[in-house]
Design a protein around this motif. Structure first.
Motif, PDB file in Angstrom:
ATOM      1  N   THR A  43       0.836  -1.201   0.000  1.00 13.10           N
ATOM      2  CA  THR A  43       0.000   0.000   0.000  1.00 13.10           C
ATOM      3  C   THR A  43       0.871   1.250   0.000  1.00 13.10           C
ATOM      4  O   THR A  43       2.103   1.180   0.151  1.00 13.10           O
ATOM      5  CB  THR A  43      -0.922   0.007   1.241  1.00 13.10           C
ATOM      6  N   ASP A  44       0.238   2.392  -0.142  1.00 14.93           N
ATOM      7  CA  ASP A  44       0.930   3.683  -0.058  1.00 14.93           C
ATOM      8  C   ASP A  44       1.029   4.063   1.420  1.00 14.93           C
ATOM      9  O   ASP A  44       0.190   4.776   1.967  1.00 14.93           O
ATOM     10  CB  ASP A  44       0.156   4.746  -0.839  1.00 14.93           C
TER      11      ASP A  44
ATOM     12  N   GLN B  38      -3.825  -6.784  16.093  1.00 11.51           N
ATOM     13  CA  GLN B  38      -5.083  -6.719  15.361  1.00 11.51           C
ATOM     14  C   GLN B  38      -4.822  -6.320  13.915  1.00 11.51           C
ATOM     15  O   GLN B  38      -3.831  -5.678  13.605  1.00 11.51           O
ATOM     16  CB  GLN B  38      -5.992  -5.665  15.991  1.00 11.51           C
ATOM     17  N   VAL B  39      -5.732  -6.678  13.017  1.00 12.86           N
ATOM     18  CA  VAL B  39      -5.690  -6.188  11.650  1.00 12.86           C
ATOM     19  C   VAL B  39      -6.859  -5.234  11.478  1.00 12.86           C
ATOM     20  O   VAL B  39      -8.023  -5.619  11.658  1.00 12.86           O
ATOM     21  CB  VAL B  39      -5.775  -7.340  10.625  1.00 12.86           C
ATOM     22  N   VAL B  40      -6.531  -3.995  11.174  1.00 12.81           N
ATOM     23  CA  VAL B  40      -7.554  -2.958  11.052  1.00 12.81           C
ATOM     24  C   VAL B  40      -7.309  -2.178   9.771  1.00 12.81           C
ATOM     25  O   VAL B  40      -6.224  -2.219   9.187  1.00 12.81           O
ATOM     26  CB  VAL B  40      -7.542  -2.005  12.261  1.00 12.81           C
ATOM     27  N   SER B  41      -8.304  -1.444   9.327  1.00 12.15           N
ATOM     28  CA  SER B  41      -8.146  -0.595   8.149  1.00 12.15           C
ATOM     29  C   SER B  41      -7.264   0.598   8.494  1.00 12.15           C
ATOM     30  O   SER B  41      -7.108   0.953   9.676  1.00 12.15           O
ATOM     31  CB  SER B  41      -9.514  -0.110   7.669  1.00 12.15           C
TER      32      SER B  41
ATOM     33  N   ASP C  37      -5.129  -7.479   4.152  1.00  6.52           N
ATOM     34  CA  ASP C  37      -6.430  -7.125   4.701  1.00  6.52           C
ATOM     35  C   ASP C  37      -6.449  -5.846   5.504  1.00  6.52           C
ATOM     36  O   ASP C  37      -7.471  -5.484   6.096  1.00  6.52           O
ATOM     37  CB  ASP C  37      -6.957  -8.280   5.576  1.00  6.52           C
ATOM     38  N   GLY C  38      -5.315  -5.159   5.582  1.00 10.11           N
ATOM     39  CA  GLY C  38      -5.255  -3.936   6.393  1.00 10.11           C
ATOM     40  C   GLY C  38      -3.916  -3.862   7.095  1.00 10.11           C
ATOM     41  O   GLY C  38      -2.926  -4.468   6.653  1.00 10.11           O
ATOM     42  N   TYR C  39      -3.868  -3.150   8.228  1.00  7.24           N
ATOM     43  CA  TYR C  39      -2.631  -3.034   8.989  1.00  7.24           C
ATOM     44  C   TYR C  39      -2.707  -3.879  10.255  1.00  7.24           C
ATOM     45  O   TYR C  39      -3.721  -3.885  10.959  1.00  7.24           O
ATOM     46  CB  TYR C  39      -2.386  -1.573   9.395  1.00  7.24           C
TER      47      TYR C  39
END
Length: 393
Positions: free
Chosen positions: A323-324, A351-354, A388-390
């Motif tokens: 990602t950027d 955790q994986v979050v946006s 899936d996110g960060y």
């Protein structure tokens, strides 16, 4: 650990093919830049690159999207930034940025030039890997804490400890002997290495180098503590003048801002924390620098959230990034989601979050993949991109 590939660190003469174009790295021993060199770098960034000068974690500089490598070589050579084509990638020398001006036990500024000149004068030392890091610490522990390969650490006004792989060997020398010790250790590195890039990768590397230096270690050892605070803001020098410590957003210095910095006509020191020190100002000049350059992007406020964040190149500069990253961390800062140290947050525990849900307190490093390039040493929260996110570690 033995590397199976040759050291691929970029320089001016050998560029790295990044995803967004060729990348050049310019070594700046001790981080010391003259106004004329800053003007030359700004011109090169504007005419040949993407208009920005990137500061690295070793106090060096990078230009991205280089359009003409030969012309860049001419710029660097004319500015005195490429004194040795054979040794350009081994001139990785960091020194305490405030040495001789604010604090410290000894002034290591003279050692920077001596080590650089003598390193370049020894043909065999051109074979050192481009990852080897030399540290010259004035006793405050700021650059010794970076864990360099070979360095000296002041333990008195004219006494230095030899450090190998970031630890005190017990060997001592005077200021006149300090560079001799460093160069002898560099020769020992070449003797001990079988393809490794860093000293800690060589089995019993420090012990083997101590033996090769031929000096008997003493009993006393300096304990290297954690990294010092980034020098930011108004700093009173020993001589009555003023130094200004300035942060740079994500370590990217706009070429136009670099031109304004050069116009101040004072020495500029690039720090290994991707910040700058503008030195030898009188009080009136220091006030004008803050008044003019703070609105242009220099950070003189030690409480700024920008000083808590760092990031890898991310997209579009790196093909491995998911990602950027820099756009995401910029949004996090500007939306108030980078909090002071100790503040309570819910984003933690792998955790994986946006991206828009990441809220972190204190020092944090955002990475576009698991490699975590550019991560600073010490206690840092990792914000790592996944499909899936960060993930927050």
């Amino acid at each position: 650990m033995t590397r199976t590939a040759p050291d691929s660190c970029p320089g001016v003469l050998r560029l790295h093919q990044a995803a967004d174009g060729p990348l050049a790295r310019i070594r700046v021993p001790g981080g010391h830049l003259t106004p004329a060199q800053l003007v030359a770098l700004a011109a090169a960034a504007t005419e040949l690159g993407n208009g920005a000068i990137e500061l690295t974690s070793r106090g060096n500089l990078q230009l991205r999207q280089v359009r003409d490598a030969a012309q860049l070589t001419e710029h660097a050579t004319a500015a005195g930034l490429l004194p040795s084509p054979t040794h350009e990638r081994v001139r990785n020398i960091v020194a305490s940025p405030l040495s001789g001006r604010v604090g410290g036990l000894a002034d290591v500024r003279g050692l920077v030039g001596e080590l650089d000149a003598r390193l370049c004068a020894e043909p065999r030392l051109a074979d050192l890997p481009g990852r080897v890091l030399f540290t010259l610490d004035d006793g405050r522990g700021d650059v010794s804490a970076l864990g360099g390969d070979i360095g000296v650490h002041a333990v008195g006004p004219d006494e230095f400890a030899l450090l190998l792989a970031g630890s005190d060997t017990g060997i001592r020398g005077t200021g006149a002997e300090a560079v001799d010790l460093v160069l002898a250790a560099a020769e020992g590195f070449l003797e001990a290495s079988s393809g490794q890039w860093r000293l800690h990768e060589i089995a019993d590397g420090p012990a083997r180098i101590v033996e090769s230096v031929g000096l008997t270690p003493g009993i006393e050892r300096v304990e290297i503590e954690g990294a010092q605070d980034i020098p930011i803001g108004w700093l009173d020098q020993h001589d009555g003048l003023v130094a200004l410590g300035a942060g740079i957003r994500l370590g990217a210095l706009d070429a136009r801002l670099a031109e304004f910095l050069a116009a101040v006509e004072r020495p500029v020191i690039v720090t290994p924390w991707r910040s700058l020190v503008i030195a030898d100002l009188d009080e009136w000049a220091a006030e004008q620098v803050v008044r003019v350059l703070a609105p242009m992007g220099l950070i003189f406020d030690a409480a700024s959230p920008w000083l808590h964040v760092s990031a890898c190149a991310g997209q579009p500069g790196c093909a491995k990034s998911l990602t950027d990253v820099r756009a995401d961390v910029t949004t996090a800062v500007e939306s108030g989601r980078v909090l002071p140290e100790g503040a309570s947050t819910d984003t933690a525990g792998e955790q994986v979050v946006s991206a828009e849900d990441v809220t972190i307190a204190g020092r944090q490093h955002w990475s576009g993949c698991e490699r975590r390039c550019g991560r600073p040493r010490g206690d840092v929260t990792d914000v790592v991109a996944t499909p899936d996110g960060y993930r927050v570690d």
